[in-house]
Design a protein around this motif. Sequence first.
Motif, PDB file in Angstrom:
ATOM      1  N   ALA A  39      -4.298 -17.995  28.784  1.00 30.46           N
ATOM      2  CA  ALA A  39      -5.054 -17.800  27.544  1.00 30.46           C
ATOM      3  C   ALA A  39      -5.197 -19.190  26.941  1.00 30.46           C
ATOM      4  CB  ALA A  39      -4.327 -16.871  26.595  1.00 30.46           C
ATOM      5  N   VAL A  40      -6.408 -19.592  26.647  1.00 30.94           N
ATOM      6  CA  VAL A  40      -6.680 -20.923  26.106  1.00 30.94           C
ATOM      7  C   VAL A  40      -7.159 -20.761  24.674  1.00 30.94           C
ATOM      8  CG1 VAL A  40      -8.099 -22.996  26.366  1.00 30.94           C
ATOM      9  CG2 VAL A  40      -7.331 -21.762  28.393  1.00 30.94           C
ATOM     10  N   LEU A  41      -6.579 -21.560  23.760  1.00 30.52           N
ATOM     11  CA  LEU A  41      -7.029 -21.517  22.382  1.00 30.52           C
ATOM     12  C   LEU A  41      -6.920 -22.910  21.774  1.00 30.52           C
ATOM     13  CD1 LEU A  41      -4.353 -19.839  20.154  1.00 30.52           C
ATOM     14  CD2 LEU A  41      -4.062 -19.972  22.589  1.00 30.52           C
ATOM     15  N   SER A  42      -7.581 -23.104  20.659  1.00 29.42           N
ATOM     16  CA  SER A  42      -7.576 -24.409  20.003  1.00 29.42           C
ATOM     17  C   SER A  42      -6.177 -24.720  19.476  1.00 29.42           C
ATOM     18  CB  SER A  42      -8.570 -24.428  18.847  1.00 29.42           C
ATOM     19  OG  SER A  42      -8.118 -23.616  17.787  1.00 29.42           O
ATOM     20  N   ILE A  43      -5.911 -25.992  19.279  1.00 31.56           N
ATOM     21  CA  ILE A  43      -4.625 -26.411  18.717  1.00 31.56           C
ATOM     22  C   ILE A  43      -4.422 -25.767  17.347  1.00 31.56           C
ATOM     23  CG2 ILE A  43      -3.403 -28.403  17.734  1.00 31.56           C
ATOM     24  CD1 ILE A  43      -3.235 -28.357  20.733  1.00 31.56           C
ATOM     25  N   GLU A  44      -5.485 -25.729  16.537  1.00 28.92           N
ATOM     26  CA  GLU A  44      -5.387 -25.143  15.204  1.00 28.92           C
ATOM     27  C   GLU A  44      -4.972 -23.679  15.274  1.00 28.92           C
ATOM     28  OE1 GLU A  44      -8.145 -26.763  16.325  1.00 28.92           O
ATOM     29  OE2 GLU A  44      -8.070 -28.616  15.156  1.00 28.92           O
ATOM     30  N   ALA A  45      -5.600 -22.925  16.168  1.00 30.01           N
ATOM     31  CA  ALA A  45      -5.260 -21.511  16.319  1.00 30.01           C
ATOM     32  C   ALA A  45      -3.838 -21.351  16.843  1.00 30.01           C
ATOM     33  CB  ALA A  45      -6.254 -20.830  17.257  1.00 30.01           C
ATOM     34  N   TYR A  46      -3.439 -22.223  17.763  1.00 33.18           N
ATOM     35  CA  TYR A  46      -2.083 -22.175  18.299  1.00 33.18           C
ATOM     36  C   TYR A  46      -1.059 -22.449  17.200  1.00 33.18           C
ATOM     37  CZ  TYR A  46       2.113 -23.478  20.850  1.00 33.18           C
ATOM     38  OH  TYR A  46       3.403 -23.557  21.267  1.00 33.18           O
ATOM     39  N   GLU A  47      -1.290 -23.493  16.395  1.00 32.82           N
ATOM     40  CA  GLU A  47      -0.354 -23.830  15.325  1.00 32.82           C
ATOM     41  C   GLU A  47      -0.266 -22.714  14.290  1.00 32.82           C
ATOM     42  OE1 GLU A  47      -1.732 -27.683  14.063  1.00 32.82           O
ATOM     43  OE2 GLU A  47      -0.587 -28.697  15.631  1.00 32.82           O
ATOM     44  N   LYS A  48      -1.393 -22.076  13.996  1.00 36.11           N
ATOM     45  CA  LYS A  48      -1.385 -20.954  13.059  1.00 36.11           C
ATOM     46  C   LYS A  48      -0.555 -19.797  13.623  1.00 36.11           C
ATOM     47  CE  LYS A  48      -5.392 -19.822  11.249  1.00 36.11           C
ATOM     48  NZ  LYS A  48      -6.704 -19.192  11.039  1.00 36.11           N
ATOM     49  N   LEU A  49      -0.726 -19.521  14.892  1.00 38.98           N
ATOM     50  CA  LEU A  49       0.012 -18.448  15.548  1.00 38.98           C
ATOM     51  C   LEU A  49       1.513 -18.738  15.558  1.00 38.98           C
ATOM     52  CD1 LEU A  49      -0.203 -15.792  17.180  1.00 38.98           C
ATOM     53  CD2 LEU A  49      -0.467 -17.206  19.228  1.00 38.98           C
ATOM     54  N   VAL A  50       1.878 -19.959  15.920  1.00 46.72           N
ATOM     55  CA  VAL A  50       3.285 -20.343  15.938  1.00 46.72           C
ATOM     56  C   VAL A  50       3.860 -20.292  14.523  1.00 46.72           C
ATOM     57  CG1 VAL A  50       4.870 -22.275  16.356  1.00 46.72           C
ATOM     58  CG2 VAL A  50       3.148 -21.699  18.055  1.00 46.72           C
ATOM     59  N   GLY A  51       3.074 -20.720  13.543  1.00 45.48           N
ATOM     60  CA  GLY A  51       3.516 -20.670  12.149  1.00 45.48           C
ATOM     61  C   GLY A  51       3.823 -19.250  11.703  1.00 45.48           C
ATOM     62  N   LYS A  52       3.014 -18.301  12.137  1.00 45.39           N
ATOM     63  CA  LYS A  52       3.264 -16.898  11.796  1.00 45.39           C
ATOM     64  C   LYS A  52       4.577 -16.414  12.400  1.00 45.39           C
ATOM     65  CE  LYS A  52      -1.545 -15.471  11.277  1.00 45.39           C
ATOM     66  NZ  LYS A  52      -2.635 -14.648  11.818  1.00 45.39           N
ATOM     67  N   PHE A  53       4.844 -16.814  13.646  1.00 45.40           N
ATOM     68  CA  PHE A  53       6.100 -16.430  14.282  1.00 45.40           C
ATOM     69  C   PHE A  53       7.288 -17.045  13.553  1.00 45.40           C
ATOM     70  CE2 PHE A  53       3.564 -15.852  18.355  1.00 45.40           C
ATOM     71  CZ  PHE A  53       3.621 -14.479  18.308  1.00 45.40           C
ATOM     72  N   GLU A  54       7.161 -18.320  13.169  1.00 49.50           N
ATOM     73  CA  GLU A  54       8.253 -18.985  12.460  1.00 49.50           C
ATOM     74  C   GLU A  54       8.499 -18.343  11.099  1.00 49.50           C
ATOM     75  OE1 GLU A  54       7.091 -23.100  12.448  1.00 49.50           O
ATOM     76  OE2 GLU A  54       7.669 -23.376  14.552  1.00 49.50           O
ATOM     77  N   LEU A  55       7.413 -18.022  10.384  1.00 51.65           N
ATOM     78  CA  LEU A  55       7.547 -17.362   9.090  1.00 51.65           C
ATOM     79  C   LEU A  55       8.208 -16.004   9.243  1.00 51.65           C
ATOM     80  CD1 LEU A  55       7.059 -17.171   6.059  1.00 51.65           C
ATOM     81  CD2 LEU A  55       4.741 -16.366   6.562  1.00 51.65           C
TER      82      LEU A  55
END
Length: 85
Positions: A39-55
């Motif tokens: 699955a390929v996604l932009s860095i911005e989308a990846y960081e947002k996704l990781v941020g949600k997991f961290e939150l």
Amino acid sequence: MPVIRPSSDLRNKYSEVSKFCHEYDEPVYITKNGKGDLAVLSIEAYEKLVGKFELRKLLMEAEEDIRDGRVTDLDQAFNKIKESY
């Protein structure tokens, strides 16, 4: 609906795949030999996704602290902060 592309598109149409990921903030699913591979996604989308997991992890830890009684009264917390200065 997910966008599914063959792995050859990463080689031959990289700019097109990249543009889609940035414009739509959605992943592109890459297949190899007809089967899902990446699955390929932009860095911005990846960081947002990781941020949600961290939150979510932090919220789960906070809920556990509350459940287990590891809490401090707000006034006590402020007094403790004031004392440290």
